[in-house]
Write a protein that holds these residues in place. Structure first.
Motif, PDB file in Angstrom:
ATOM      1  N   PRO A 172      65.160  42.352  53.902  1.00 11.37           N
ATOM      2  CA  PRO A 172      64.302  43.303  53.265  1.00 11.37           C
ATOM      3  C   PRO A 172      64.083  44.617  53.933  1.00 11.37           C
ATOM      4  O   PRO A 172      64.178  45.730  53.222  1.00 11.37           O
ATOM      5  CB  PRO A 172      62.922  42.620  52.913  1.00 11.37           C
ATOM      6  N   TYR A 173      64.060  44.542  55.207  1.00 12.41           N
ATOM      7  CA  TYR A 173      63.939  45.814  56.330  1.00 12.41           C
ATOM      8  C   TYR A 173      65.274  46.769  56.247  1.00 12.41           C
ATOM      9  O   TYR A 173      65.158  47.854  55.853  1.00 12.41           O
ATOM     10  CB  TYR A 173      63.535  45.596  57.544  1.00 12.41           C
ATOM     11  N   ARG A 174      66.188  46.084  56.387  1.00 16.28           N
ATOM     12  CA  ARG A 174      67.745  46.884  56.188  1.00 16.28           C
ATOM     13  C   ARG A 174      67.715  47.393  54.748  1.00 16.28           C
ATOM     14  O   ARG A 174      68.189  48.582  54.489  1.00 16.28           O
ATOM     15  CB  ARG A 174      68.866  45.959  56.684  1.00 16.28           C
ATOM     16  N   VAL A 175      67.598  46.811  53.938  1.00 14.93           N
ATOM     17  CA  VAL A 175      67.784  47.062  52.321  1.00 14.93           C
ATOM     18  C   VAL A 175      66.698  48.083  51.979  1.00 14.93           C
ATOM     19  O   VAL A 175      67.125  49.227  51.595  1.00 14.93           O
ATOM     20  CB  VAL A 175      67.238  45.852  51.264  1.00 14.93           C
ATOM     21  N   TRP A 176      65.613  47.991  52.797  1.00 15.02           N
ATOM     22  CA  TRP A 176      64.703  49.260  52.358  1.00 15.02           C
ATOM     23  C   TRP A 176      65.121  50.312  53.291  1.00 15.02           C
ATOM     24  O   TRP A 176      64.884  51.530  52.348  1.00 15.02           O
ATOM     25  CB  TRP A 176      63.267  48.617  53.180  1.00 15.02           C
ATOM     26  N   VAL A 177      65.393  50.382  54.258  1.00 16.51           N
ATOM     27  CA  VAL A 177      65.985  51.635  55.041  1.00 16.51           C
ATOM     28  C   VAL A 177      67.228  52.489  54.184  1.00 16.51           C
ATOM     29  O   VAL A 177      67.068  53.375  54.010  1.00 16.51           O
ATOM     30  CB  VAL A 177      66.080  51.415  56.427  1.00 16.51           C
ATOM     31  N   SER A 178      68.115  51.454  53.949  1.00 20.11           N
ATOM     32  CA  SER A 178      68.923  51.940  52.992  1.00 20.11           C
ATOM     33  C   SER A 178      68.838  52.576  51.728  1.00 20.11           C
ATOM     34  O   SER A 178      69.381  53.696  51.524  1.00 20.11           O
ATOM     35  CB  SER A 178      70.123  50.699  52.773  1.00 20.11           C
ATOM     36  N   GLU A 179      68.012  52.120  51.041  1.00 20.51           N
ATOM     37  CA  GLU A 179      67.519  52.794  49.746  1.00 20.51           C
ATOM     38  C   GLU A 179      66.689  53.852  50.153  1.00 20.51           C
ATOM     39  O   GLU A 179      66.856  54.884  49.449  1.00 20.51           O
ATOM     40  CB  GLU A 179      66.657  51.706  48.896  1.00 20.51           C
ATOM     41  N   ILE A 180      65.972  54.085  51.227  1.00 22.51           N
ATOM     42  CA  ILE A 180      65.184  55.358  51.103  1.00 22.51           C
ATOM     43  C   ILE A 180      66.377  56.369  51.636  1.00 22.51           C
ATOM     44  O   ILE A 180      66.113  57.760  51.191  1.00 22.51           O
ATOM     45  CB  ILE A 180      64.145  55.355  52.365  1.00 22.51           C
ATOM     46  N   MET A 181      67.251  56.093  52.335  1.00 21.31           N
ATOM     47  CA  MET A 181      68.054  56.798  52.848  1.00 21.31           C
ATOM     48  C   MET A 181      69.150  57.564  51.800  1.00 21.31           C
ATOM     49  O   MET A 181      69.685  58.536  51.549  1.00 21.31           O
ATOM     50  CB  MET A 181      69.152  56.526  54.126  1.00 21.31           C
ATOM     51  N   LEU A 182      69.558  56.456  50.980  1.00 27.72           N
ATOM     52  CA  LEU A 182      70.289  56.819  49.787  1.00 27.72           C
ATOM     53  C   LEU A 182      69.812  57.708  48.652  1.00 27.72           C
ATOM     54  O   LEU A 182      70.377  58.241  47.799  1.00 27.72           O
ATOM     55  CB  LEU A 182      70.865  55.704  49.114  1.00 27.72           C
ATOM     56  N   GLN A 183      68.396  57.900  48.771  1.00 30.53           N
ATOM     57  CA  GLN A 183      67.784  58.847  47.847  1.00 30.53           C
ATOM     58  C   GLN A 183      68.289  60.131  47.983  1.00 30.53           C
ATOM     59  O   GLN A 183      68.089  60.807  49.269  1.00 30.53           O
ATOM     60  CB  GLN A 183      66.251  58.724  47.957  1.00 30.53           C
ATOM     61  N   GLN A 184      68.840  60.694  47.178  1.00 36.23           N
ATOM     62  CA  GLN A 184      69.397  62.075  47.006  1.00 36.23           C
ATOM     63  C   GLN A 184      70.145  62.476  48.063  1.00 36.23           C
ATOM     64  O   GLN A 184      70.562  63.586  48.312  1.00 36.23           O
ATOM     65  CB  GLN A 184      68.134  63.177  47.234  1.00 36.23           C
ATOM     66  N   THR A 185      70.992  61.464  48.616  1.00 38.13           N
ATOM     67  CA  THR A 185      72.070  61.513  49.706  1.00 38.13           C
ATOM     68  C   THR A 185      73.269  60.797  49.130  1.00 38.13           C
ATOM     69  O   THR A 185      72.955  59.529  48.700  1.00 38.13           O
ATOM     70  CB  THR A 185      71.471  61.187  50.973  1.00 38.13           C
ATOM     71  N   ARG A 186      74.457  61.319  49.406  1.00 38.27           N
ATOM     72  CA  ARG A 186      75.661  60.424  48.997  1.00 38.27           C
ATOM     73  C   ARG A 186      75.917  59.411  50.148  1.00 38.27           C
ATOM     74  O   ARG A 186      75.502  59.471  51.217  1.00 38.27           O
ATOM     75  CB  ARG A 186      76.890  61.349  49.267  1.00 38.27           C
ATOM     76  N   VAL A 187      76.566  58.331  49.439  1.00 36.59           N
ATOM     77  CA  VAL A 187      76.866  56.893  50.265  1.00 36.59           C
ATOM     78  C   VAL A 187      77.580  57.439  51.866  1.00 36.59           C
ATOM     79  O   VAL A 187      77.188  56.996  52.532  1.00 36.59           O
ATOM     80  CB  VAL A 187      77.642  55.950  49.555  1.00 36.59           C
ATOM     81  N   ASP A 188      78.482  58.007  51.450  1.00 43.32           N
ATOM     82  CA  ASP A 188      79.390  58.578  52.460  1.00 43.32           C
ATOM     83  C   ASP A 188      78.674  59.142  53.710  1.00 43.32           C
ATOM     84  O   ASP A 188      79.103  58.920  54.887  1.00 43.32           O
ATOM     85  CB  ASP A 188      80.797  59.368  52.190  1.00 43.32           C
ATOM     86  N   THR A 189      77.620  59.824  53.344  1.00 44.12           N
ATOM     87  CA  THR A 189      77.121  60.514  54.349  1.00 44.12           C
ATOM     88  C   THR A 189      76.065  59.748  54.924  1.00 44.12           C
ATOM     89  O   THR A 189      75.831  59.788  56.235  1.00 44.12           O
ATOM     90  CB  THR A 189      76.313  61.782  53.550  1.00 44.12           C
ATOM     91  N   VAL A 190      75.467  58.754  54.200  1.00 47.01           N
ATOM     92  CA  VAL A 190      74.491  57.693  54.751  1.00 47.01           C
ATOM     93  C   VAL A 190      75.003  56.953  55.825  1.00 47.01           C
ATOM     94  O   VAL A 190      74.351  56.675  56.767  1.00 47.01           O
ATOM     95  CB  VAL A 190      73.877  57.143  53.789  1.00 47.01           C
ATOM     96  N   ILE A 191      75.998  56.357  55.609  1.00 50.28           N
ATOM     97  CA  ILE A 191      76.848  55.327  56.329  1.00 50.28           C
ATOM     98  C   ILE A 191      76.526  55.468  57.848  1.00 50.28           C
ATOM     99  O   ILE A 191      75.958  54.586  58.570  1.00 50.28           O
ATOM    100  CB  ILE A 191      78.228  55.183  56.073  1.00 50.28           C
ATOM    101  N   PRO A 192      77.117  56.675  58.450  1.00 49.68           N
ATOM    102  CA  PRO A 192      76.737  56.878  59.987  1.00 49.68           C
ATOM    103  C   PRO A 192      75.267  57.034  60.494  1.00 49.68           C
ATOM    104  O   PRO A 192      74.971  56.520  61.592  1.00 49.68           O
ATOM    105  CB  PRO A 192      77.638  58.279  60.291  1.00 49.68           C
ATOM    106  N   TYR A 193      74.444  57.595  59.495  1.00 49.79           N
ATOM    107  CA  TYR A 193      73.181  57.694  59.923  1.00 49.79           C
ATOM    108  C   TYR A 193      72.492  56.316  59.980  1.00 49.79           C
ATOM    109  O   TYR A 193      71.627  55.947  60.756  1.00 49.79           O
ATOM    110  CB  TYR A 193      72.421  58.465  58.810  1.00 49.79           C
ATOM    111  N   TYR A 194      72.937  55.444  58.993  1.00 48.82           N
ATOM    112  CA  TYR A 194      72.376  54.153  58.861  1.00 48.82           C
ATOM    113  C   TYR A 194      72.487  53.418  59.944  1.00 48.82           C
ATOM    114  O   TYR A 194      71.997  52.668  60.469  1.00 48.82           O
ATOM    115  CB  TYR A 194      72.674  53.583  57.551  1.00 48.82           C
ATOM    116  N   GLU A 195      73.888  53.255  60.414  1.00 43.26           N
ATOM    117  CA  GLU A 195      74.384  52.639  61.387  1.00 43.26           C
ATOM    118  C   GLU A 195      73.575  52.915  62.728  1.00 43.26           C
ATOM    119  O   GLU A 195      73.234  52.086  63.618  1.00 43.26           O
ATOM    120  CB  GLU A 195      75.877  52.764  61.587  1.00 43.26           C
ATOM    121  N   ARG A 196      73.351  54.348  62.909  1.00 42.99           N
ATOM    122  CA  ARG A 196      72.638  54.889  64.204  1.00 42.99           C
ATOM    123  C   ARG A 196      71.366  54.365  64.097  1.00 42.99           C
ATOM    124  O   ARG A 196      70.733  53.861  65.103  1.00 42.99           O
ATOM    125  CB  ARG A 196      72.877  56.297  64.128  1.00 42.99           C
ATOM    126  N   PHE A 197      70.822  54.403  62.830  1.00 46.90           N
ATOM    127  CA  PHE A 197      69.363  54.210  62.813  1.00 46.90           C
ATOM    128  C   PHE A 197      68.975  52.622  63.012  1.00 46.90           C
ATOM    129  O   PHE A 197      68.000  52.329  63.874  1.00 46.90           O
ATOM    130  CB  PHE A 197      68.814  54.461  61.422  1.00 46.90           C
TER     131      PHE A 197
END
Length: 360
Positions: free
Chosen positions: A35-60
């Protein structure tokens, strides 16, 4: 809203879920249902494209692999992790909420609608996404993709730009959701909107549920969803200056703790549109006379409600500490120091312009 017949609902669920299981994209937040990983991804994906989020998510996740790691991080560190994603209130709210989860729930993300919705920054969509994807609860997770998909399938003409309309789509999801595959069902609606049922030129012939779609049957897919146009954005002209001394030190200042881009670091900048005005305001507000000012680039940055048009300058001074600013925190930094400071994208571009053009 045109409802699907009960026998069609079963087939709709099966067609949608089977398509998702076979065709879903491989994304880092789908590696498990933590649930923590899901939560972070959903917050990042708000108003932001999937391709943009991927490297940020992995670093986070590399920096903060657990709730405890993130809860204990300081603000400068979390802003640096988020640097470039924008909408920084998202990560501040997430940080506050994660600290509450650690302190009040023993580090376990709540699994009831009532408790999870009380966490800061967790709205109906985020709550529904976490509860359905991580915990398998039959809760709706309605975002723009889901509203677009269902507006076409169920021929819903209510304006999706109006907040009240979300309730109509939440109720529709409650009626349609597959209780045995809640995670796959909700993700499938989102995935369908992202890949097939796109805003313009939807790929209807590739759609796994086109036989259930009222809009496709009537040729109305281009007319739905109904969405009123956003208000015209405001353009603001700014002048920013990279002040650098012979040792390579530069001046950056911290934005206020509330408002746009709160708490981030930036180069001194002012809402003026000429070199002479910039010199005047620098002399008046900072008691510094910059005779040798030269342009190094122009940066345009678009927010949801305004556009910054920035002219960037560089100025050489003998000692950057002669720059004074009474109502801002100031730092004097060299190139190697920037890794410790979170800057907005526009000011990262100003720094890049300084590196490329300022040393010519």
């Amino acid at each position: 809203m045109k409802k699907l017949a009960s026998n069609n609902i079963e087939q709709f669920r099966e067609d949608l879920v089977n398509w998702f299981i076979e065709e879903q994209r491989e994304l880092p937040w789908r590696l498990n249902k933590d649930p923590y990983r899901v939560w972070v991804s959903e917050i990042m994906l708000q108003q932001t494209r999937v391709d943009t989020v991927i490297p940020y998510y992995e670093r986070f996740m590399e920096w903060f692999p657990t709730i405890e790691d993130f809860a204990e991080a300081d603000e400068e560190r979390i802003l640096k992790a988020w640097e470039g994603l924008g909408y920084y209130s998202r990560v501040r709210n997430l940080h506050s909420a994660v600290k509450e989860v650690k302190e009040s729930y023993g580090g376990v993300v709540p699994n009831t609608p009532e408790e999870i919705s009380r966490l800061k920054g967790v709205g109906p969509y985020t709550a529904g996404a976490i509860l359905s994807i991580a915990y398998g609860l039959p809760e709706p997770a309605v975002d723009g993709n889901v509203m677009r998909v269902l507006s076409r399938i169920l021929e819903i003409y209510d304006d999706i730009a109006k907040p009240a309309t979300r309730k109509i789509f939440e109720q529709a999801v409650r009626e349609l959701i597959d209780h045995d595959h809640t995670s796959e069902f909700n993700q499938a609606l989102m995935e369908l909107g992202a890949l097939i049922c796109t805003p313009t030129k939807p790929s209807c012939l590739l759609c796994p549920v086109r036989e259930h779609c009222q809009a496709f049957e009537k040729g109305l897919q281009q007319e739905l969803p109904v969405k009123t146009k956003a208000k015209k954005v405001k353009t603001v002209h700014l002048s920013a200056v990279v002040i650098v001394d012979p040792s390579g030190r530069m001046v950056i200042q911290k934005r206020p703790s509330s408002g746009l881009l709160a708490g981030l670091w930036e180069f001194p900048n002012y809402e003026v549109d000429s070199l002479e005005k910039l010199k005047q305001v620098m002399a008046r507000d900072n008691h510094i006379v910059l005779e040798d000012l030269r342009p190094i680039g122009k940066i345009s940055h678009v927010f949801s409600h305004l556009i910054w048009e920035i002219t960037a300058y560089e100025a050489k001074v003998e000692n950057v500490e002669q720059f004074t600013e009474t109502n801002r925190k100031i730092a004097f930094v060299r190139d190697e120091d920037f890794q410790h400071y979170a800057l907005p994208v526009s000011h990262q571009k100003i720094y890049e312009a300084h590196v490329i053009n300022g040393k010519q």
